[in-house]
Motif scaffolding. Structure first.
Motif, mmCIF file in Angstrom:
data_model
loop_
_atom_site.group_PDB
_atom_site.id
_atom_site.type_symbol
_atom_site.label_atom_id
_atom_site.label_comp_id
_atom_site.label_asym_id
_atom_site.label_seq_id
_atom_site.Cartn_x
_atom_site.Cartn_y
_atom_site.Cartn_z
ATOM 1 N N ILE A 69 -9.290 -12.327 21.660
ATOM 2 C CA ILE A 69 -10.172 -12.283 20.566
ATOM 3 C C ILE A 69 -11.602 -11.992 21.158
ATOM 4 C CG2 ILE A 69 -11.109 -12.599 18.376
ATOM 5 C CD1 ILE A 69 -8.713 -14.606 17.957
ATOM 6 N N SER A 71 -14.399 -10.664 20.689
ATOM 7 C CA SER A 71 -15.657 -11.026 20.069
ATOM 8 C C SER A 71 -16.085 -12.432 19.831
ATOM 9 C CB SER A 71 -15.667 -10.385 18.568
ATOM 10 O OG SER A 71 -14.474 -10.700 17.953
ATOM 11 N N VAL A 142 -0.296 -25.472 15.185
ATOM 12 C CA VAL A 142 1.136 -24.774 14.484
ATOM 13 C C VAL A 142 2.260 -25.543 14.670
ATOM 14 C CG1 VAL A 142 2.550 -22.577 14.972
ATOM 15 C CG2 VAL A 142 0.158 -22.209 14.810
ATOM 16 N N ILE B 385 -4.421 -23.182 8.596
ATOM 17 C CA ILE B 385 -3.592 -23.430 9.354
ATOM 18 C C ILE B 385 -3.458 -22.347 10.433
ATOM 19 C CG2 ILE B 385 -1.058 -23.956 10.421
ATOM 20 C CD1 ILE B 385 -2.574 -26.165 8.651
ATOM 21 N N PRO B 386 -3.855 -22.466 11.897
ATOM 22 C CA PRO B 386 -4.025 -21.390 12.768
ATOM 23 C C PRO B 386 -2.836 -20.341 12.707
ATOM 24 C CG PRO B 386 -4.383 -23.190 13.830
ATOM 25 C CD PRO B 386 -3.962 -23.850 12.415
ATOM 26 N N LEU B 387 -3.267 -19.093 13.294
ATOM 27 C CA LEU B 387 -2.400 -17.966 13.025
ATOM 28 C C LEU B 387 -2.289 -17.374 11.579
ATOM 29 C CD1 LEU B 387 0.672 -18.583 15.409
ATOM 30 C CD2 LEU B 387 -1.779 -17.641 15.969
ATOM 31 N N PHE B 391 -7.395 -19.550 8.786
ATOM 32 C CA PHE B 391 -7.992 -20.096 9.803
ATOM 33 C C PHE B 391 -9.049 -19.513 10.672
ATOM 34 C CE2 PHE B 391 -7.962 -21.257 14.306
ATOM 35 C CZ PHE B 391 -8.385 -22.581 14.359
ATOM 36 N N ILE B 465 -3.735 -13.428 13.477
ATOM 37 C CA ILE B 465 -3.253 -13.368 14.950
ATOM 38 C C ILE B 465 -4.380 -12.506 15.746
ATOM 39 C CG2 ILE B 465 -1.464 -12.894 16.332
ATOM 40 C CD1 ILE B 465 0.478 -13.555 14.063
ATOM 41 N N PRO B 467 -7.550 -11.037 14.879
ATOM 42 C CA PRO B 467 -8.834 -10.948 13.800
ATOM 43 C C PRO B 467 -9.975 -10.402 14.627
ATOM 44 C CG PRO B 467 -8.890 -13.297 14.892
ATOM 45 C CD PRO B 467 -7.788 -12.521 15.478
ATOM 46 N N ASP B 468 -9.903 -9.834 15.941
ATOM 47 C CA ASP B 468 -10.852 -9.300 16.678
ATOM 48 C C ASP B 468 -11.492 -8.045 15.905
ATOM 49 O OD1 ASP B 468 -12.350 -9.607 19.176
ATOM 50 O OD2 ASP B 468 -11.882 -7.623 19.629
#
Lengths: 502, 482
Positions: A69, A71, A142, B385-387, B391, B465, B467-468
């Motif tokens: 990512i 950014s 996770v 929660i991540p991913l 999140f 996953i 998000p960029d």
């Protein structure tokens, strides 16, 4: 070795889980075979890491890094050093053992069970190989989800309570760590979440943390890790989770998950916040010693074998924390070694308890007695594992405990002496439970006709017993691989401590 | 000026298209035989697709139009796309719902289109009166949508409650607008900003005006202490409309709030910051803590949406570009997860919206694994929660908050996020860890509902996953934003 080997090892189990997702739920034995096959393949892929690991290089090896990512300055960056190498191997060894151990005891929702087991493996390996803070946090969180389901769906009577408690405890700790991670990233100029890069700018003096910043950042990280370890008095989730989890869940929980906490302390807290580490060392060592004694005393009075093993974990992990905060070579080596030992010995203990439970559907010590007669093989293995857990010379536990006490003695004699009495206490509760369960006459007629371990059960325990002897006798072959990285952690720790003082 | 007005019409093509199609649907509904009236869904989707094309055609525009009443910039274009996504998902989710509940599909879809027009106008307004007009267009459409189940007492109650409180808050807002006008002799946002900066405005009036505007918007976006209507309204409303209300008007309200505060009243806003801070904290705490004890899942999601308004308010409090970008990211991704969750709630509730209690989800996890897995993803995303996109959104917001030195706000925010895990997990517990009742009846699926759920899941995972792209887009949309 291909440079994406760690990625392969990490995500192969997840691939297996994806395969299971689309597998018809009726083929239970095929599902077991797939899960077993995938975890064995992961083990096979991870084994060459051991010989290929370059002992002379204390830094990261098998590294892979790619933009993820951009950014936000987040990269996919993985790699292992002498500290994480063995934790990865521990994970890849224990997962197939855990899957094989639940071959018969898990008969409902077989597909989902194995799916979560494999996802859990990916999460655990990911935590140990991740070198980007964001990536680390993602795996760290996770991994909670599959464990939560394993406890909550396939666990015992109070499984829901235990599962939710486990999730919430970890969550509260980790959200604060998340803020600390973001704060570290912002203080470092908001360019990267890469751990080696942040460490580097700390050493170069480009990132200077004031004592106050170190203080709070250390606490935020440490709190998350201390819950996971679990350090007294944050341990209350552990007996519940351990007791309610299915056997394989307990094995993985004790074997690997608890190590994430101690691993995090060694990997992040010590090198990043040396001053704060020094500041809090007396306090944390005190908690560790209290945990050692408290865990042992509570274990002693348990009537349920599984609870006994659970509380013994609190005591053993207290040793590990004490070793880490001795802040010297012996202590840290011992702590690293004891992390592995605990994973193997306690994992084996949970497996043995599970095998008893499969036979009698009870874990109460009073229900047993004189098992040596109907279950000779079981009793022999139980003896070996119990002695390894106590720390008998020639078995793995001795090396770790000895090094920890050596280091602790150097750091603070009082704590070392008290901790040493914890070793005696561990002998007391372990031998006592062994005596009550195995020795004497068969007191309960229902135990007379029990069948001894079958081939599968022996196969489950065999690798752990081999490791118990191997790590006890040839400890040098393991310690040598850790040496460079352990020294480097201490070197980072000392040099940055010096920089801070000037 | 008059000559150029015609040239400026393309800037509001999206709103024109939506209005024309909305009216067309209403007319067709009158003339078509009953059996063919479901065509309204297709027409509404086509209208939204066409509008999306018009909106994307505006990318790169930056300026004010219609004598400074309409502003077209990255911010408003991003929001218009968000509203179209919300609208498309609502239209899809409503079509099977309206059929099941024997509601007039045509009216339903036309009103959704009109509501989007209102939200779009709000996002593109550069003028207090325009904002008010957009808001009223949205509100009137929502009043009817809430009460569209005419024979259902709860639906009527929801509509009446929202109508009364909505009118009340409109009055606050109008009063605020009047005071601002009185102090600065203009309703144009930039002109107000200039007047205040020049020191030619009575600041006491301005402070009161900003306070009143905050109260007015506070009602619309349901922040504490102006949130009390939310649970009753969301519970009684037709479920797809609960979903719509919890994401669409909320996003629009926040967008306008940010624009008004940052463009027109930056100085006065600084004075009110303490109250915004307090309101954010209270909103998060009240939303999350009350959600803990709900047994009706629609009410739980209502309190959860209050809590999420609190997180968004954290982004508003940062008062910088990064915070506004985080707000854009958050409102879009929040829309996906909340509409997804409400759509499943709507399916599980069966005909007549009867089964909306937590116990009605017992055993769903193994009876209908796909549906339960999707709901789990939505809930885990709401929990952050991540991913999941949830999140990524929270990460973005708390990053912005820490960057602006709102350390305590960030700490309170993440702790709240940990609290919220408990009630989201409760649903998952019931689905996977409780056995289904003996008289289990399968949840009927429809292709349009499946489409909504699948699109939402895909969006949440994509933006969670990777998000960029969306982060960059949100950031570039707020460049030049003061």
């Amino acid at each position: 070795m291909p440079h994406s080997i760690l990625t392969l090892i990490t995500f192969l189990p997840a691939g297996g889980a994806a395969l299971l997702l689309f597998w018809p739920r009726t083929g239970a034995s095929a599902i077991r075979n797939i899960a077993m096959g995938v975890s064995l393949l992961t083990l096979l892929l991870s084994l060459p890491l051991f010989p290929a690991f370059d002992t002379s290089n204390p830094g990261m090896q098998f590294e892979q890094s790619a933009a993820w990512i951009p950014s936000l300055g987040i990269r996919y960056h993985v790699g292992i050093d002498g500290i994480s190498l063995f934790l990865v191997l521990l994970t890849t060894v224990l997962t197939p053992v855990a899957i094989l151990s639940s071959w018969k005891s898990i008969q409902t929702k077989v597909r989902e069970y194995h799916l979560f087991m494999l996802l859990l493996e990916t999460g655990m390996i990911g935590v140990f190989v991740a070198l980007d803070f964001f990536l680390f946090y993602v795996f760290w969180e996770v991994m909670l989800v599959p464990m939560y389901f394993l406890i909550g769906v396939w666990g015992g009577q109070r499984r829901i309570y235990a599962a939710v408690k486990f999730f919430l405890y970890t969550m509260v700790g980790s959200v604060l760590m998340l803020l600390a991670i973001i704060a570290l990233y912002l203080l470092n100029g908001a360019t990267t979440f890469d751990f080696p890069a942040i460490l580097e700018s700390l050493h170069q003096g480009n990132l200077i943390l004031s004592p106050g910043q170190q203080h709070w950042l250390f606490l935020a990280f440490f709190f998350a890790f201390a819950i996971k370890v679990p350090l007294f008095p944050l341990h209350t989730w552990l007996p519940d989770a351990h007791v309610e989890a299915p056997t394989a869940g307990s094995v993985v929980l004790a074997g690997v998950l608890l190590k994430m906490g101690t691993y995090g302390i060694v990997r992040f807290c010590l090198p990043l916040f040396p001053e704060a580490t020094r500041e809090f060392t007396p306090f944390i060592s005190l908690l560790a010693v209290v945990g050692i004694i408290y865990g042992a005393l509570v274990a002693m009075v348990q009537t349920d074998i599984k609870k006994l093993v659970a509380y013994s974990s609190v005591s053993h992990l207290g040793f590990v924390v004490l070793g880490i905060f001795a802040l010297n070579e012996q202590g840290l080596h011992g702590a690293m070694y004891q992390m592995l030992n605990h994973g193997i010995s306690t994992g084996a203990l949970f497996l043995l308890v599970g095998m008893l439970y499969d036979r009698r559907h009870t874990r109460l010590i009073d229900e047993f007695g004189g098992l040596a007669d109907p279950l000779p093989v079981f009793s022999a293995i139980f003896m070996i594992v119990a002695l390894s857990s106590i720390g008998l010379p020639m078995l793995n536990g001795f090396v770790g405990e000895f090094l920890i006490l050596l280091g602790a003695f150097d750091a603070d004699r009082t704590y070392a002496v008290i901790a040493a009495s914890g070793v005696i206490l561990s002998a007391v509760y372990m031998l006592w439970v062994y005596q009550r369960v195995v020795f004497g006459q068969v007191t309960n007629p229902r135990n007379r006709r029990l069948l001894d371990l079958d081939f599968r059960e022996k196969l489950v325990l065999l690798p752990l017993v081999v490791l118990i002897f191997w790590m006890g006798i040839y400890s040098e072959s393991f310690l040598r691989k850790m040496d460079g990285s352990v020294s480097q952690v201490l070197q980072h720790f000392r040099s940055s401590a010096v920089v801070m003082k000037h | 000026m008059d000559g150029s007005l015609a040239l400026e019409i393309p800037q509001i093509f999206p709103e024109i298209a939506l209005s024309v199609f909305g009216i067309a649907i209403l007319l067709l509904d009158t003339f078509l035989p009953k059996s063919k009236r479901h065509a309204a869904t297709g027409i509404a989707l086509a209208a939204i697709a066409l509008t999306a094309v018009f909106t994307l055609g505006l990318v790169g525009e930056d300026g004010t139009f219609f004598s400074g009443m309409i502003v077209v910039d990255g911010f408003s274009i991003f929001l218009r796309i968000t509203f179209l996504v919300v609208g498309a998902l609502t239209v899809l989710a409503s079509s099977s719902y309206a059929t099941r509940e024997n509601l007039a599909v045509g009216e339903f879809q036309a009103l959704v289109l009109f509501a989007i027009v209102g939200m779009n106008l709000m996002a593109a307004s550069n003028e207090l009166i325009m904002i008010f007009l957009g808001l009223e267009t949205l509100s009137i459409a929502s009043y009817i949508l809430l009460g569209i189940k005419r024979s259902d007492a709860k639906s009527n109650e929801a509509a009446l409650k929202y109508f009364l409180l909505g009118s009340f808050s409109s009055a606050f807002m109008l009063y605020g607008i009047a005071l601002a006008y009185g102090a600065t002799r203009t309703t144009n946002l930039e002109a107000i900003g200039r007047e205040i900066a020049a020191g030619s405005a009575g600041m006491t009036l301005i402070y009161v005006a900003v306070g009143l505007l905050f109260v007015g918007f506070g009602f619309k976006v349901a922040v504490v202490p102006f949130h009390v209507w939310t649970p009753d309204v969301y519970e009684g409303a037709p479920t797809p409309i609960s979903a719509f209300m919890s994401v669409g008007p909320k996003a629009a309200g926040f967008a306008v709030l940010v624009r008004v505060l940052m463009v027109a009243f930056p100085a006065a806003y600084a004075k009110w910051l303490g109250l915004v801070w307090l309101s954010a904290v209270l909103t998060m705490f009240v939303g999350n803590c009350v959600a803990l004890v709900q047994s009706n899942i629609k009410r739980m999601l209502a309190y959860s949406s209050i809590a999420h308004a609190g997180y968004i308010l954290v982004a508003v409090a940062t008062r910088n570009q990064e915070g506004v970008a985080a707000l854009l990211f958050y409102t879009l991704t929040y829309a996906l997860m909340n509409i997804g969750a409400f759509t499943i709630v709507s399916l599980v509730s069966r005909q007549g919206d009867r089964k909306t209690y937590l116990d009605d989800y017992a055993g769903l996890g193994f009876k209908q694994p796909g549906l339960a897995a999707a709901l789990s993803i939505f809930l885990l995303s709401l929990a952050g929660i991540p991913l999941t996109a949830g999140f990524a959104g929270k990460f973005f917001i708390f990053r912005a908050a820490l960057e602006s030195k709102f350390v305590w706000l960030a700490i309170i925010g993440v702790l709240n996020s940990a609290i919220s895990v408990y009630y989201y997990l409760r649903v998952i517990v019931v689905m996977y860890m409780k056995e289904a009742p003996d008289d289990w009846s399968p949840v009927a699926m429809s292709s349009s509902a499946i489409a909504v759920i699948a699109l939402s899941v895909l969006g949440i995972l994509q933006f969670g996953i990777f998000p960029d792209m969306l982060i960059s887009l949100a950031r570039s949309s707020v460049i030049g934003y003061r």
